[in-house]
Design a protein around this motif. Structure first.
Motif, PDB file in Angstrom:
ATOM      1  N   SER A  73       0.860  -1.191   0.000  1.00  0.00           N
ATOM      2  CA  SER A  73       0.000   0.000   0.000  1.00  0.00           C
ATOM      3  C   SER A  73       0.891   1.234   0.000  1.00  0.00           C
ATOM      4  O   SER A  73       2.119   1.133   0.112  1.00  0.00           O
ATOM      5  CB  SER A  73      -0.908  -0.006   1.230  1.00  0.00           C
ATOM      6  OG  SER A  73      -0.129  -0.065   2.420  1.00  0.00           O
ATOM      7  N   GLN A  74       0.288   2.400  -0.119  1.00  0.00           N
ATOM      8  CA  GLN A  74       1.067   3.630  -0.163  1.00  0.00           C
ATOM      9  C   GLN A  74       1.690   3.911   1.201  1.00  0.00           C
ATOM     10  O   GLN A  74       1.053   3.728   2.245  1.00  0.00           O
ATOM     11  CB  GLN A  74       0.179   4.803  -0.581  1.00  0.00           C
ATOM     12  CG  GLN A  74       0.925   6.115  -0.747  1.00  0.00           C
ATOM     13  CD  GLN A  74       0.032   7.217  -1.292  1.00  0.00           C
ATOM     14  OE1 GLN A  74      -1.023   6.940  -1.857  1.00  0.00           O
ATOM     15  NE2 GLN A  74       0.445   8.454  -1.121  1.00  0.00           N
ATOM     16  N   CYS A  75       2.935   4.375   1.178  1.00  0.00           N
ATOM     17  CA  CYS A  75       3.624   4.697   2.414  1.00  0.00           C
ATOM     18  C   CYS A  75       2.931   5.870   3.113  1.00  0.00           C
ATOM     19  O   CYS A  75       2.540   6.845   2.459  1.00  0.00           O
ATOM     20  CB  CYS A  75       5.075   5.079   2.138  1.00  0.00           C
ATOM     21  SG  CYS A  75       6.075   3.755   1.408  1.00  0.00           S
ATOM     22  N   PRO A  76       2.775   5.816   4.427  1.00  0.00           N
ATOM     23  CA  PRO A  76       2.212   6.957   5.166  1.00  0.00           C
ATOM     24  C   PRO A  76       3.109   8.183   5.015  1.00  0.00           C
ATOM     25  O   PRO A  76       4.305   8.064   4.740  1.00  0.00           O
ATOM     26  CB  PRO A  76       2.199   6.459   6.617  1.00  0.00           C
ATOM     27  CG  PRO A  76       2.296   4.972   6.534  1.00  0.00           C
ATOM     28  CD  PRO A  76       3.085   4.677   5.297  1.00  0.00           C
ATOM     29  N   ALA A  77       2.538   9.351   5.188  1.00  0.00           N
ATOM     30  CA  ALA A  77       3.312  10.589   5.075  1.00  0.00           C
ATOM     31  C   ALA A  77       4.479  10.579   6.056  1.00  0.00           C
ATOM     32  O   ALA A  77       4.314  10.244   7.233  1.00  0.00           O
ATOM     33  CB  ALA A  77       2.402  11.783   5.358  1.00  0.00           C
ATOM     34  N   GLY A  78       5.649  10.915   5.547  1.00  0.00           N
ATOM     35  CA  GLY A  78       6.837  10.962   6.382  1.00  0.00           C
ATOM     36  C   GLY A  78       7.483   9.623   6.620  1.00  0.00           C
ATOM     37  O   GLY A  78       8.510   9.528   7.292  1.00  0.00           O
ATOM     38  N   HIS A  79       6.893   8.566   6.086  1.00  0.00           N
ATOM     39  CA  HIS A  79       7.438   7.218   6.261  1.00  0.00           C
ATOM     40  C   HIS A  79       8.266   6.859   5.029  1.00  0.00           C
ATOM     41  O   HIS A  79       7.753   6.888   3.913  1.00  0.00           O
ATOM     42  CB  HIS A  79       6.306   6.209   6.439  1.00  0.00           C
ATOM     43  CG  HIS A  79       6.764   4.827   6.775  1.00  0.00           C
ATOM     44  ND1 HIS A  79       7.297   3.973   5.851  1.00  0.00           N
ATOM     45  CD2 HIS A  79       6.774   4.155   7.960  1.00  0.00           C
ATOM     46  CE1 HIS A  79       7.600   2.819   6.430  1.00  0.00           C
ATOM     47  NE2 HIS A  79       7.295   2.909   7.705  1.00  0.00           N
ATOM     48  N   PRO A  80       9.544   6.501   5.201  1.00  0.00           N
ATOM     49  CA  PRO A  80      10.366   6.161   4.033  1.00  0.00           C
ATOM     50  C   PRO A  80       9.892   4.871   3.377  1.00  0.00           C
ATOM     51  O   PRO A  80       9.326   3.998   4.037  1.00  0.00           O
ATOM     52  CB  PRO A  80      11.764   5.985   4.632  1.00  0.00           C
ATOM     53  CG  PRO A  80      11.526   5.632   6.068  1.00  0.00           C
ATOM     54  CD  PRO A  80      10.290   6.385   6.467  1.00  0.00           C
ATOM     55  N   ALA A  81      10.082   4.788   2.078  1.00  0.00           N
ATOM     56  CA  ALA A  81       9.666   3.585   1.348  1.00  0.00           C
ATOM     57  C   ALA A  81      10.420   2.373   1.856  1.00  0.00           C
ATOM     58  O   ALA A  81      11.609   2.438   2.161  1.00  0.00           O
ATOM     59  CB  ALA A  81       9.918   3.775  -0.143  1.00  0.00           C
TER      60      ALA A  81
END
Length: 211
Positions: A34-42
């Motif tokens: 799923s898409q990474c949360p804001a501020g969370h590195p891939a």
């Protein structure tokens, strides 16, 4: 020669499960991501969604008779990276220089670009690796079978040719079954791709019976 081919093919098939498992795990991880949360590195469990921009456009080939298929390409800038992407016709037609683009990034590689609602998906490296490995396993199995049962050159030519032509439908069916849900469209596509292989195998069988 047949003994050598059979030995190599069998050794390859023995190592096939572990060879396929690595590529399957990477591909399955992407399909579940799923898409990474804001501020969370891939990471291994999520993909990044970047805002980008089309900075250049171009085509390769020519659309006339006797020409290779035209390749439509967009040069997209996102973050600190700029990359050329081969896209489908609708995505290319929707783009202009300066058009905003939404870019999906997985492990540093672009796997999707969307321009004005038109999307082109790109198979991640793990996905293409799984396809190639499935094809390799199928061809190794064909080499082993040919070495075992084909004693005449004519039979070998037809059997080998038919097996080679059936590689694509095999890969479509198995890949879709492993990482997705096999649907009617997938079955129809595999059946269409299998037609040349079936024709060659039937022709070879008839020649063998009458010779």
């Amino acid at each position: 020669m047949r003994v050598v081919v059979l030995t190599v093919a069998v050794l390859g098939l023995v190592h096939a499960p572990s060879w396929l498992e690595d590529a399957y795990r990477d591909r399955a991880a992407y399909e579940r991501a799923s898409q990474c949360p804001a501020g969370h590195p891939a990471g291994a469990d999520c993909f990044e969604q970047e805002k980008g921009e089309v900075v250049d456009m171009g085509t390769r080939g020519c659309p006339g008779d006797g020409c290779p298929p035209e390749e439509r390409r967009l040069r997209v800038r996102y973050g600190s990276d700029t990359v050329w992407l081969t896209v489908n016709g609708s995505t290319y037609d929707a783009a202009r220089r300066g058009t905003p683009a939404d870019v999906r990034v997985w492990h540093g590689a672009v796997t999707r670009v969307t321009v004005r609602g038109h999307t082109t998906d790109f198979l991640p490296s793990a996905g293409s690796s799984l396809l190639w490995r499935l094809a390799g396993v199928w061809l190794l199995a064909g080499a082993a079978i040919c070495a075992l049962i084909a004693s005449r050159r004519r039979t070998l030519a037809f059997l080998g040719g038919a097996w080679l032509l059936l590689t694509a439908p095999f890969v479509v069916i198995v890949d879709t079954s492993l990482v997705g849900r096999l649907g009617v469209v997938d079955v129809i596509l595999a059946a269409v791709l299998a037609v040349p292989g079936v024709i060659v195998s039937v022709a070879g069988l008839r020649r063998s019976v009458h010779s």
